[in-house]
Write an enzyme that holds these catalytic residues in place. Structure first.
Site, PDB file in Angstrom:
ATOM      1  N   GLU A 268     -66.906 -77.400  29.377  1.00 40.45           N
ATOM      2  CA  GLU A 268     -66.037 -77.184  27.985  1.00 40.45           C
ATOM      3  C   GLU A 268     -65.403 -78.323  27.322  1.00 40.45           C
ATOM      4  OE1 GLU A 268     -64.003 -73.464  28.927  1.00 40.45           O
ATOM      5  OE2 GLU A 268     -65.861 -72.003  28.368  1.00 40.45           O
ATOM      6  N   ASP A 347     -68.877 -65.574  33.051  1.00 38.03           N
ATOM      7  CA  ASP A 347     -67.354 -65.953  32.678  1.00 38.03           C
ATOM      8  C   ASP A 347     -66.734 -64.422  33.011  1.00 38.03           C
ATOM      9  OD1 ASP A 347     -65.125 -67.053  32.157  1.00 38.03           O
ATOM     10  OD2 ASP A 347     -65.578 -67.552  30.078  1.00 38.03           O
ATOM     11  N   GLU A 375     -58.652 -61.220  30.348  1.00 43.31           N
ATOM     12  CA  GLU A 375     -59.212 -62.088  28.888  1.00 43.31           C
ATOM     13  C   GLU A 375     -60.365 -61.129  28.254  1.00 43.31           C
ATOM     14  OE1 GLU A 375     -60.823 -66.047  29.835  1.00 43.31           O
ATOM     15  OE2 GLU A 375     -61.779 -66.142  27.676  1.00 43.31           O
TER      16      GLU A 375
HETATM   17  C1  GCV Z   1     -58.929 -72.370  30.723  1.00 43.78           C
HETATM   18  C2  GCV Z   1     -63.358 -69.477  29.480  1.00 43.78           C
HETATM   19  C3  GCV Z   1     -62.023 -69.191  28.803  1.00 43.78           C
HETATM   20  C4  GCV Z   1     -61.113 -70.410  28.682  1.00 43.78           C
HETATM   21  C5  GCV Z   1     -60.895 -71.136  29.922  1.00 43.78           C
HETATM   22  C6  GCV Z   1     -62.167 -71.195  30.815  1.00 43.78           C
HETATM   23  C7  GCV Z   1     -62.050 -71.608  31.980  1.00 43.78           C
HETATM   24  O1  GCV Z   1     -64.169 -70.115  28.677  1.00 43.78           O
HETATM   25  O2  GCV Z   1     -62.343 -68.610  27.622  1.00 43.78           O
HETATM   26  O3  GCV Z   1     -60.027 -70.136  28.001  1.00 43.78           O
HETATM   27  O4  GCV Z   1     -60.363 -72.160  29.844  1.00 43.78           O
HETATM   28  O5  GCV Z   1     -63.007 -70.063  30.729  1.00 43.78           O
HETATM   29  O6  GCV Z   1     -62.150 -71.141  33.129  1.00 43.78           O
HETATM   30  O7  GCV Z   1     -61.979 -72.791  32.481  1.00 43.78           O
END
Ligand code: GCV
Length: 652
Positions: A268, A347, A375
């Site tokens: 990411e 995820d 989340e």
């Molecule tokens: C901390 C997902 C979440 C992100 C998170 C990422 C990860 O994409 O939306 O906020 O980043 O996972 O686990 O690194």
């Protein structure tokens, strides 16, 4: 700038707010033993204050004095084994300083549950049982739903008494590690590596250490560029390697309780070894070599996937990414590297299969990463008790070995993304405290029973009123499947609002770059992941691969994770797929209404503040559950023009 303590100080003690206990056993009146280590002394303090809160007035006395007592026997070493034995009318707790801590908390918890002689002999299954914080240096928390950080304020780490109480909470349920900053390391958090915040880190570390909790920090792979002024972060570059070694020498020598680094690389947008055409193993090993002289470890995340996918590309399947990247590297990582793997291949959705990567690491240390910050599971506005899901993952047979084949038996550590913040109740939703407590107990013993954990948590939190205990346990145990029904059933996942991930938006991610598509038309829905599709099923052991690839044998709750199916596909009970999805959404809402009513019926039995806070959360949950039901059902009806067989309201 040091914050006013008051910012952090107005908080409850959760399950450590010991309540008076009727008819405590005689032995609670006297304590024998003077531990010498910091952890042992903390254990003694906890024992005295805990017993006092329960209604005893314990005296400390010499070993020769007659009469029932609690004896604390501190053993040498630093292991975590604990023994609680009954000796006549007395109890003995034996262990290292850390063992004594776990023993004392166990005794106090079980006295609260009404057990007079809770004998126990136990060692944790995993040496690392930790919470990961996604706290940023400015005090915000990525995916945090319980206020702001209590580790960071105004751009820097801060120490407060709240951190001590957090350490107590962790130790009381068996946790022993805490990574205090976000895996996305930005701005001032980068400088945790250098001497800039040495004083603050040392203080935090020391206070965690008193409760047997090690400090971890997240670091950026490109720190040599960002902090060291080097032109590259190439893991094979000698200057880069030397920079990490020098930096680690300074850091570890000033922070004794530092256990190592957590690293999100090539993920990411975060920098990583791929930028230099180096493998994930070369990147992780370079850091492992730098921390190894200090006994440090590297927790290397496997959340590596293409987050700039073109939605038109049907070949790339995000679910495959972790295995594709990491399985071929098995055996190439140093012994002090642990691969940190999310429980599912995508995820933290409400329902995913177990990550197949967990079955491919014969010669590499691995750990499961769970997410207790909610989340995708209702953001602590919805009640969603996650322990049943975690148990399913840990109990899952990967199918590669005749024995020692479950996830629990294949990993060497566990962690969860924490759900805490500076809210009075720590977790936003009071009932989310059960996820924090429960994760701790499960990390100590992966065979712990989620229902018993829920019951214990309820008694410790709300007292021994049987009606409360039964109601709360029932709500918790039903909550995951209810959330799943009205949000994204059958493993389809991802129909949430892009960005904040709260509430429904069925096409929100459909034409975006994140690789999470359902590809619904007016006749079919889902991505085919069998051999005729993306081939993801082939990443599992042969038996599982065959099961998941077959529409008939695939577990129904995962049907739309693995398959693309027509809406008129017949489920095992004869309903069409579409009718099942309609039904789930209607039923899920009704069931959440019943949970809310069950809570309302506890009026007058609970602390009015707790009662009102949770009642308010149920109102939010119902509002959102209705939104999920109506948006998803309307969206499906508008696509298919097939009505609900039961004629319930669907909006046009
Ligand atoms: C901390 C997902 C979440 C992100 C998170 C990422 C990860 O994409 O939306 O906020 O980043 O996972 O686990 O690194």
């Amino acid at each position: 700038m040091q914050p006013k303590e008051v910012i952090f100080m107005d908080y409850s003690l959760l399950w450590l707010d010991w309540k008076p206990v009727d008819s405590l056993p005689e032995y609670t009146k006297r304590i024998i033993g003077l531990p010498a280590t910091r952890q042992g002394k903390a254990a003694l303090r906890e024992l005295i204050s805990g017993l006092k809160a329960m209604g005893s007035e314990p005296e400390q006395c010499g070993s020769r004095e007659p009469g029932p007592a609690i004896r604390l026997t501190e053993c040498r070493g630093n292991d975590e084994k604990v023994t609680i034995r009954r000796r006549g009318e007395s109890m003995e707790i034996a262990g290292s300083g850390r063992g004594l801590l776990y023993g004392v908390f166990h005794l106090l918890r079980h006295l609260t549950l009404g057990e007079a002689y809770p004998v126990w002999e136990s060692s944790p299954v995993y040496p690392i049982r930790m919470l990961d914080h996604w706290d940023n240096a400015d005090g915000s928390i990525e995916r945090g739903y319980a206020g702001r950080s209590f580790f960071f304020y105004g751009g820097r780490p801060v120490y407060s008494e709240r951190i001590r109480d957090y350490a107590r909470l962790m130790a009381s349920c068996g946790l022993n590690g805490c990574c205090i900053n976000n895996v996305n390391v930005h701005e001032n958090a980068l400088k945790l590596l250098t001497g800039s915040y040495k004083r603050e880190l040392k203080r935090i570390s020391s206070c965690l250490g008193e409760y047997g909790v090690s400090l971890w920090i997240s670091v950026s792979f490109s720190s040599p560029i960002e902090l060291g002024g080097l032109p590259t972060a190439d893991p094979l570059d000698p200057e880069v390697r030397q920079w990490w070694k020098d930096t680690c020498r300074q850091l570890f020598s000033s922070i004794p309780n530092l256990a190592g680094f957590l690293v999100k690389a090539d993920s990411e947008g975060r920098p990583g070894p791929h930028s230099y055409n180096r493998s994930q193993a070369e990147g992780a090993n370079m850091l492992a070599d730098a921390v190894s002289p200090f006994g440090g470890k590297i927790l290397w995340r496997c959340f590596v996937y293409n987050c700039t996918q073109d939605w038109r590309d049907t070949k790339t399947d995000r679910a495959r990414a972790q295995c594709d990247h990491f399985a071929p590297l098995d055996g190439q990582f140093r012994d002090n590297v642990i691969l940190q793997i999310k429980n599912g291949p995508v995820d933290f959705q409400i329902r995913e299969p177990v990550s197949p990567l967990l079955g491919h690491l014969e010669h590499t240390n691995s750990m499961v990463e769970f997410q207790i910050t909610q989340e995708y599971t209702g953001q602590q506005q919805h009640v969603c008790y996650l322990l049943p899901m975690f148990r399913e993952v840990l109990d899952f047979h990967l199918g590669h070995r005749p024995r020692q084949d479950t996830v629990a038996e294949s990993i060497s550590a566990v962690c969860a993304v924490s759900n805490t913040g500076d809210n009075y109740n720590w977790t936003g939703h009071d009932l989310a405290g059960a996820n924090l407590f429960g994760f701790g107990l499960l990390s100590w013993d992966p065979s712990a029973n989620p229902t018993e954990i829920a019951r214990e948590w309820s008694i410790l939190s709300f007292g021994r009123d049987r009606v409360i205990t039964e109601t709360v346990t029932d709500i918790l145990m039903k909550s995951r499947s209810i959330y799943e029904k009205y949000s994204v059933p059958l493993g389809i996942g991802w129909m949430c609002v892009p960005g904040n991930h709260y509430g429904p938006s069925p096409d929100g991610y459909e034409y975006d770059r994140w690789g999470t598509y359902h590809k619904a038309t007016h006749t079919e829905i889902g991505v085919e992941r069998g051999p005729g599709g993306t081939g993801f099923t082939q990443q599992y052991s042969p038996g599982l691969a065959a099961m998941y690839a077959s529409v008939e044998n695939c577990p129904e709750e995962l049907l739309l994770f693995f398959h693309r199916l027509p809406y008129d596909y017949r489920m095992k009970d004869g309903r069409t797929l579409l009718q099942r999805i309609y039904d789930d959404h209607f039923e899920g809402f009704e069931e959440s209404l019943a949970m809310s009513d069950a809570w309302d019926a506890l009026a007058g039995r609970l602390d009015p503040d707790v009662f009102a806070r949770v009642q308010e959360r149920f109102r939010m949950q119902l509002h959102s559950a209705a939104q999920w039901r109506d948006v998803i059902n309307s969206w499906l009806y508008r696509l298919t023009l097939i009505p609900d067989e039961k004629g319930r309201k669907i909006y046009l």
